[in-house]
Design a protein around this motif. Sequence first.
Motif, short mmCIF file in Angstrom:
data_model
loop_
_atom_site.label_atom_id
_atom_site.label_comp_id
_atom_site.label_asym_id
_atom_site.label_seq_id
_atom_site.Cartn_x
_atom_site.Cartn_y
_atom_site.Cartn_z
N THR A 1 67.61 104.47 89.15
CA THR A 1 68.99 104.92 88.93
C THR A 1 69.80 103.62 88.34
N PRO A 2 70.53 104.04 87.48
CA PRO A 2 71.43 102.86 86.94
C PRO A 2 72.24 102.32 87.87
N GLU A 3 72.39 100.89 87.78
CA GLU A 3 73.09 100.02 88.83
C GLU A 3 74.62 100.11 88.64
N ARG A 4 75.02 100.25 87.51
CA ARG A 4 76.35 100.27 87.06
C ARG A 4 76.77 100.85 85.74
N PRO A 5 78.23 101.24 85.73
CA PRO A 5 78.48 101.99 84.23
C PRO A 5 78.30 101.01 83.29
N LEU A 6 78.24 101.44 82.07
CA LEU A 6 77.91 100.84 80.87
C LEU A 6 79.42 100.14 80.32
N ALA A 7 79.22 98.58 80.23
CA ALA A 7 80.41 98.10 79.83
C ALA A 7 80.67 98.29 78.15
N ASN A 8 81.87 97.95 77.74
CA ASN A 8 82.10 97.90 76.26
C ASN A 8 81.28 96.84 75.56
N GLY A 9 80.80 97.07 74.57
CA GLY A 9 80.12 96.39 73.66
C GLY A 9 78.55 96.14 74.31
N GLU A 10 78.21 96.91 75.13
CA GLU A 10 77.02 96.96 75.87
C GLU A 10 76.03 98.02 75.60
N ALA A 11 74.61 97.85 75.52
CA ALA A 11 74.00 98.92 75.30
C ALA A 11 72.81 98.63 76.30
N ALA A 12 72.21 99.73 76.95
CA ALA A 12 71.40 99.72 78.02
C ALA A 12 70.15 100.19 77.51
N ALA A 13 68.99 99.49 77.73
CA ALA A 13 67.77 99.69 77.38
C ALA A 13 67.28 100.96 78.27
N ILE A 14 66.66 102.05 77.76
CA ILE A 14 66.58 103.18 78.57
C ILE A 14 65.01 103.81 78.24
N MET A 15 64.27 104.34 79.27
CA MET A 15 63.05 105.01 79.19
C MET A 15 63.14 106.26 78.87
N THR A 16 62.26 107.26 78.33
CA THR A 16 62.32 108.50 78.23
C THR A 16 62.13 109.01 79.75
N GLY A 17 63.19 109.81 80.04
CA GLY A 17 63.30 110.76 81.36
C GLY A 17 64.03 109.88 82.31
N ALA A 18 64.67 108.69 81.88
CA ALA A 18 65.52 107.83 82.81
C ALA A 18 66.95 108.46 82.84
N ILE B 1 70.81 108.65 82.46
CA ILE B 1 71.95 107.92 81.56
C ILE B 1 73.03 107.21 82.47
N PRO B 2 73.16 106.05 82.01
CA PRO B 2 74.50 105.28 82.98
C PRO B 2 75.89 105.81 82.44
N VAL B 3 76.61 105.82 83.54
CA VAL B 3 78.14 106.30 83.43
C VAL B 3 78.73 105.64 82.27
N GLY B 4 79.18 106.16 81.30
CA GLY B 4 80.08 105.84 80.26
C GLY B 4 79.31 105.90 79.19
N ALA B 5 77.84 105.84 79.01
CA ALA B 5 76.98 106.14 77.76
C ALA B 5 76.82 107.63 77.40
N ASP B 6 77.13 108.02 76.35
CA ASP B 6 76.98 109.47 75.70
C ASP B 6 76.10 109.79 74.84
N GLY B 7 75.21 108.73 74.25
CA GLY B 7 74.07 109.00 73.10
C GLY B 7 73.21 107.85 73.51
N VAL B 8 71.99 108.26 72.97
CA VAL B 8 70.63 107.13 72.98
C VAL B 8 69.99 107.25 71.60
N VAL B 9 70.16 105.84 71.13
CA VAL B 9 69.31 105.52 69.98
C VAL B 9 68.17 105.51 69.98
N MET B 10 67.17 105.99 69.32
CA MET B 10 65.61 105.74 69.62
C MET B 10 65.24 104.50 69.15
N ILE B 11 64.26 103.88 69.74
CA ILE B 11 64.06 102.40 69.80
C ILE B 11 63.50 102.07 68.10
N GLU B 12 62.93 103.01 67.64
CA GLU B 12 62.51 102.91 66.31
C GLU B 12 63.61 102.59 65.15
#
Length: 405
Positions: free
Chosen positions: A79-96, A98-109
């Motif tokens: 579970t995400p530990e905190r909301p996403l801060a401004n200027g920050e990206a969270a590394a995320i795995m498939t199926g994990a 989404i942290p609060v504040g994030a509304d898109g995922v850019v694929m690692i490629e």
Amino acid sequence: MLSVDEALGEVLTQAQPLPAERRLALEALGLTLAEDIHADIDLPPFDKALVDGYAIKVAEFESGVREYFVGEEILAGKTPERPLANGEAAAIMTGAPIPVGADGVVMIERTSLVDGRVHLEEMAVRPGMNIMRQGREMKTGDLILSRGDWINPARIGLLASVGRTEVEVIPPPLIRILPTGDELVEPGQKPGPGQIRNSNALMLAALVSNAGARAEILPVARDESQHLSDAISHGLGADVLLITGGVSAGNRDLVPETLESLGVRRTFHKVKLKPGKPLWFGVGLPRGDRPPTLVFGLPGNPVSGIVGFLLFVRPALAAMAGLSRRDPTARRRPLSRSFKHQSDRPTYHPSRLIPSPDGGYTIDPLSWAGSADLRAVGSCDGFAVFPAGDREYAQGDVVDFFDLD
């Protein structure tokens, strides 16, 4: 004498679904649901990432930000530990989640990582990109499977996803197969004078298995009243009794009178078709909470037995198993060559399917010696259906084709 449609209607009127049983989900494969299934949770139960990559705020990317500080790493099952801060990206795995504040995922490629900061390529980004929202697949209380649905492997997985390890299903019917006739010897024996091998029983057992039911072959019943009566009495303990032979009009065709002496009520005897005209059908006595036994007296000639099974027995088994599609279906196909048909009855003629240049198939009627010619059926894909009457069919004329399988 009934037509095929009239006889099938009589059969389906008597074919009732069997009482439901509770089974483990995996043991329900191939069976029919006897209850509605609802979702017990939202699926997914949270907004989740559909790819490995970085969760971002889309508005920041749209304002021109391409480089982000990498905050926490969110693994599947965590579970995400905190909301996403401004200027920050969270590394995320498939199926994990989404942290609060994030509304898109850019694929690692589409990213590169340099000194703890992630750089994103130029691309079209939109809110919700690579995210599956909570409840997108199903919401708590949704009807996901209905009574009467057939259980296939995908539905086994669907049941597991809503916590259903057991379900109510219609069990497969038990079919007992009773071959009759003094002339029969078992397939492993060499026939003596006037004898033939008992091919019908194994053939019918295979047809029963293909139809998803359980088959039990009984010993050959001899053409003697008491022996036949005892054998039929045992057979009537099943959901369906298939009797082969002894239903024509000869002096030793004792099956119809023996059945009636045991309380089996005749529904019809003889159908207007070729092969298989002498077919007998009746209904046994009540059996407590189970429907009365359906009894089919199939002609002893093997091709007649196959046709009778496909036209009447298989639809009855489907009805007893709770399947909605119960009537035999035929496809219209062109003939590959000219063919002369002469008969006062609709004829089910063994035929092959030949691939045609347009990607379809044409029907090739086989050379056939009649209802005893099992070899021809062993080479066929099904039966071309020729209506009653004399007619010269031309190459390309379209007729019904009834698949063997």
